[in-house]
Design an enzyme around this catalytic site. Structure first.
Site, PDB file in Angstrom:
ATOM      1  N   ASN A 294       0.865  -1.178   0.000  1.00  0.00           N
ATOM      2  CA  ASN A 294       0.000   0.000   0.000  1.00  0.00           C
ATOM      3  C   ASN A 294       0.902   1.227   0.000  1.00  0.00           C
ATOM      4  O   ASN A 294       1.777   1.354   0.859  1.00  0.00           O
ATOM      5  CB  ASN A 294      -0.899   0.041   1.247  1.00  0.00           C
ATOM      6  CG  ASN A 294      -1.924  -1.081   1.251  1.00  0.00           C
ATOM      7  OD1 ASN A 294      -2.077  -1.798   0.269  1.00  0.00           O
ATOM      8  ND2 ASN A 294      -2.624  -1.228   2.361  1.00  0.00           N
ATOM      9  N   TYR A 296       1.042   5.576  -0.661  1.00  0.00           N
ATOM     10  CA  TYR A 296       0.309   6.834  -0.865  1.00  0.00           C
ATOM     11  C   TYR A 296       1.182   8.048  -1.119  1.00  0.00           C
ATOM     12  O   TYR A 296       0.867   8.877  -1.942  1.00  0.00           O
ATOM     13  CB  TYR A 296      -0.605   7.105   0.341  1.00  0.00           C
ATOM     14  CG  TYR A 296      -1.792   6.170   0.396  1.00  0.00           C
ATOM     15  CD1 TYR A 296      -2.947   6.450  -0.316  1.00  0.00           C
ATOM     16  CD2 TYR A 296      -1.748   4.999   1.141  1.00  0.00           C
ATOM     17  CE1 TYR A 296      -4.038   5.593  -0.295  1.00  0.00           C
ATOM     18  CE2 TYR A 296      -2.830   4.131   1.177  1.00  0.00           C
ATOM     19  CZ  TYR A 296      -3.977   4.428   0.455  1.00  0.00           C
ATOM     20  OH  TYR A 296      -5.039   3.572   0.475  1.00  0.00           O
ATOM     21  N   GLU A 367      -3.162  -0.994  -2.518  1.00  0.00           N
ATOM     22  CA  GLU A 367      -3.862   0.280  -2.269  1.00  0.00           C
ATOM     23  C   GLU A 367      -3.023   1.426  -2.825  1.00  0.00           C
ATOM     24  O   GLU A 367      -1.819   1.491  -2.588  1.00  0.00           O
ATOM     25  CB  GLU A 367      -4.040   0.575  -0.774  1.00  0.00           C
ATOM     26  CG  GLU A 367      -5.101  -0.227  -0.087  1.00  0.00           C
ATOM     27  CD  GLU A 367      -5.243   0.136   1.392  1.00  0.00           C
ATOM     28  OE1 GLU A 367      -4.959   1.301   1.763  1.00  0.00           O
ATOM     29  OE2 GLU A 367      -5.644  -0.749   2.160  1.00  0.00           O
TER      30      GLU A 367
HETATM   31  C1  GAL Z   1      -4.501   2.707   4.490  1.00  0.00           C
HETATM   32  C2  GAL Z   1      -5.557   1.785   5.015  1.00  0.00           C
HETATM   33  C3  GAL Z   1      -6.940   2.028   4.463  1.00  0.00           C
HETATM   34  C4  GAL Z   1      -7.234   3.474   4.172  1.00  0.00           C
HETATM   35  C5  GAL Z   1      -6.067   4.197   3.538  1.00  0.00           C
HETATM   36  C6  GAL Z   1      -6.240   5.693   3.404  1.00  0.00           C
HETATM   37  O1  GAL Z   1      -3.501   2.876   5.451  1.00  0.00           O
HETATM   38  O2  GAL Z   1      -5.235   0.444   4.774  1.00  0.00           O
HETATM   39  O3  GAL Z   1      -7.843   1.421   5.328  1.00  0.00           O
HETATM   40  O4  GAL Z   1      -7.750   4.089   5.275  1.00  0.00           O
HETATM   41  O5  GAL Z   1      -4.885   3.992   4.238  1.00  0.00           O
HETATM   42  O6  GAL Z   1      -5.952   6.371   4.555  1.00  0.00           O
END
Ligand code: GAL
Length: 459
Positions: A294, A296, A367
């Site tokens: 995941n 971001y 993610e």
């Molecule tokens: C990740 C998590 C998700 C979602 C996403 C955005 O850490 O797995 O559940 O909340 O971040 O904050």
């Protein structure tokens, strides 16, 4: 239009507590998130997941939307307290029936289920009676729960993820008290992390011994990591950035791929970092069939001077005082509603770092996405900033593949707006807009854009 490999998996993701609602239905027991949301001032606006997106009742409608979007895979999580209301003992048949129907409906729509066994909603009884993830026996309870899931769903589920983001569970749950169970400590995170790794490996061992040869699925773990870019070319800052990645991702990935914790953690943490036995190392090493990631955002990393500064305290990457890294953001970066920098090249650099450190594992981005305060205008949600986010991150993913990284799939977070943990309903990540008054779902422009990308990529 860039082309991804033909067999690339295109999906979207959610998690049980964030979308299901139906807090007390179907024999479900309370989870640590049900309890945490009851504590005043922990969650923005006093929100909770009691109703969330009401997916428990509306999953068929949601799957129809997924089909319409062209998704080939859907990653969701099973709520442990629906399967075992107290986290122990025999399975709750109503819980089994719910997930069975969900899986069947997905398969009827040709959508592959990717199932996460644990996305943070620990049965509350295990927290109260067994000290949650710091308890001695927690990894055995998790393995027993996983066994129930393999037994009942493994005939149809071929992609298993044991844990979602152990770093978040350990640091935000046991170090900084931002997430359930809301504890503060500078040693519990490492104990929780240790037990999480054992829990993952025990579940994998059961799957491999009892089920994998007949059910023919795969099992792995999903870790999260931001990229850490050295603030300057100085040697100390380069080392700080590397150390920050070790305290973030290698903490969990090194034991699984190399059989030991990173040297930097061992040195700095001393007795606060528990040790694995020889037998445990044997069980842990090699216990993931793929690398779930995941991702971001990115931050700049500098060697900490020892002073407590604003950035140093913030420490989004392990307990800051342990790693001695000072984090900051480039003021030129655009930001999401979570104040996370939008830095597509950081995604590529992280993929390449994983590729090299772990010897070319198959990686799935389980993610990636961004929170924006979207508004609905004339029945439509225009979210050009999100489209740009997906476009630029996917371009960097594509470059990584061209550079030899074995990236095999990408799941957009999230399928729909949902309960964003401590941020409540205010920060929305969905590619479908949800009106939380009426629970109406509306595809955003980004959902339509992603559909085109999926279509052009050979489906
Ligand atoms: C990740 C998590 C998700 C979602 C996403 C955005 O850490 O797995 O559940 O909340 O971040 O904050």
């Amino acid at each position: 239009m860039i082309q991804f490999p033909k067999d690339f998996i295109w999906g979207s993701a959610t998690s049980s507590y964030q979308i299901e609602g139906a807090r007390k239905e179907g024999g479900k027991g309370p989870s640590i998130w049900d309890a945490f949301c009851e504590i005043p001032s922990r969650i923005q606006n006093g929100d909770n997941g009691d109703i969330a997106c009401d997916h428990y009742h509306r999953f068929e409608e949601d799957i129809a939307l997924m089909k319409k979007m062209g998704l080939k895979a859907y990653r969701f999580s099973i709520a442990w307290p629906r399967i075992q209301p107290t986290g122990k003992g025999k399975a709750n048949q109503e819980g089994i029936a719910f997930y069975s129907r969900l899986i069947d409906t997905l398969l009827q729509h040709d959508i592959e289920p990717w199932v996460t066994l644990y996305h943070w909603d620990l049965p509350l009884a295990l927290q109260l009676e067994e000290d949650g993830w710091t308890g001695d026996n927690i990894s055995d309870y998790f393995a027993a729960y996983a066994n129930i899931c393999f037994e009942h769903f493994g005939d149809r589920v071929k992609n298993w993820i044991t844990l979602n983001e152990p770093w978040v569970i350990a640091i935000l749950g046991y170090g900084q008290a931002i997430f359930a169970p809301g504890r503060t400590s500078n040693s519990e995170p490492y104990l929780a992390g240790h037990n999480l790794i054992k829990a993952h490996a025990k579940a994998v061992e059961i799957y491999r011994k009892k089920y994998q040869s007949t059910q023919k699925g795969r099992i792995g773990i999903t870790n999260n990591c931001d990229w850490r870019e050295p603030l300057t070319d100085k040697k100390e800052d380069k080392e700080a950035a590397e150390r920050a990645l070790e305290f973030f991702l290698a903490w969990f990935a090194d034991p699984i791929y190399k059989g030991h914790y990173p040297e930097s953690m061992v040195k700095r943490l001393g007795d606060r970092l528990p040790k694995f036995t020889k037998e445990e190392i044997q069980m842990i090493k090699g216990s993931s069939d793929f690398f779930g990631l995941n991702h971001y955002t990115t931050m700049l990393a500098a060697n900490a001077t020892g002073e407590i500064t604003q950035n140093n305290v913030f420490g989004n990457g392990g307990l800051s005082e342990d790693q001695d890294v000072e984090l900051s953001a480039d003021p030129n970066w655009e930001k999401t509603a979570m104040q996370w920098g939008i830095v597509p090249w950081g995604c590529r650099k992280l993929l390449e770092w994983i590729d090299q450190r772990y010897d070319r594992p198959e990686i799935y981005i389980t993610e990636n996405g961004c929170a924006l305060d979207d508004k609905i205008i004339n029945g439509e949600v225009h979210d050009p900033k999100r489209i740009k986010f997906y476009k630029t991150y996917l371009e960097e993913c594509h470059k990584a593949i061209q550079n030899g990284v074995a990236l095999k799939g990408y799941f957009a977070w999230s399928f729909m707006d949902n309960f964003e943990w401590a941020s409540g309903y205010a920060k929305r990540f969905g590619i479908h807009y949800i009106d939380f008054e009426t629970l109406e779902r509306t595809p955003k422009a980004s959902a339509k854009w992603l559909r085109e990308v999926i279509e052009q990529n050979g489906f």
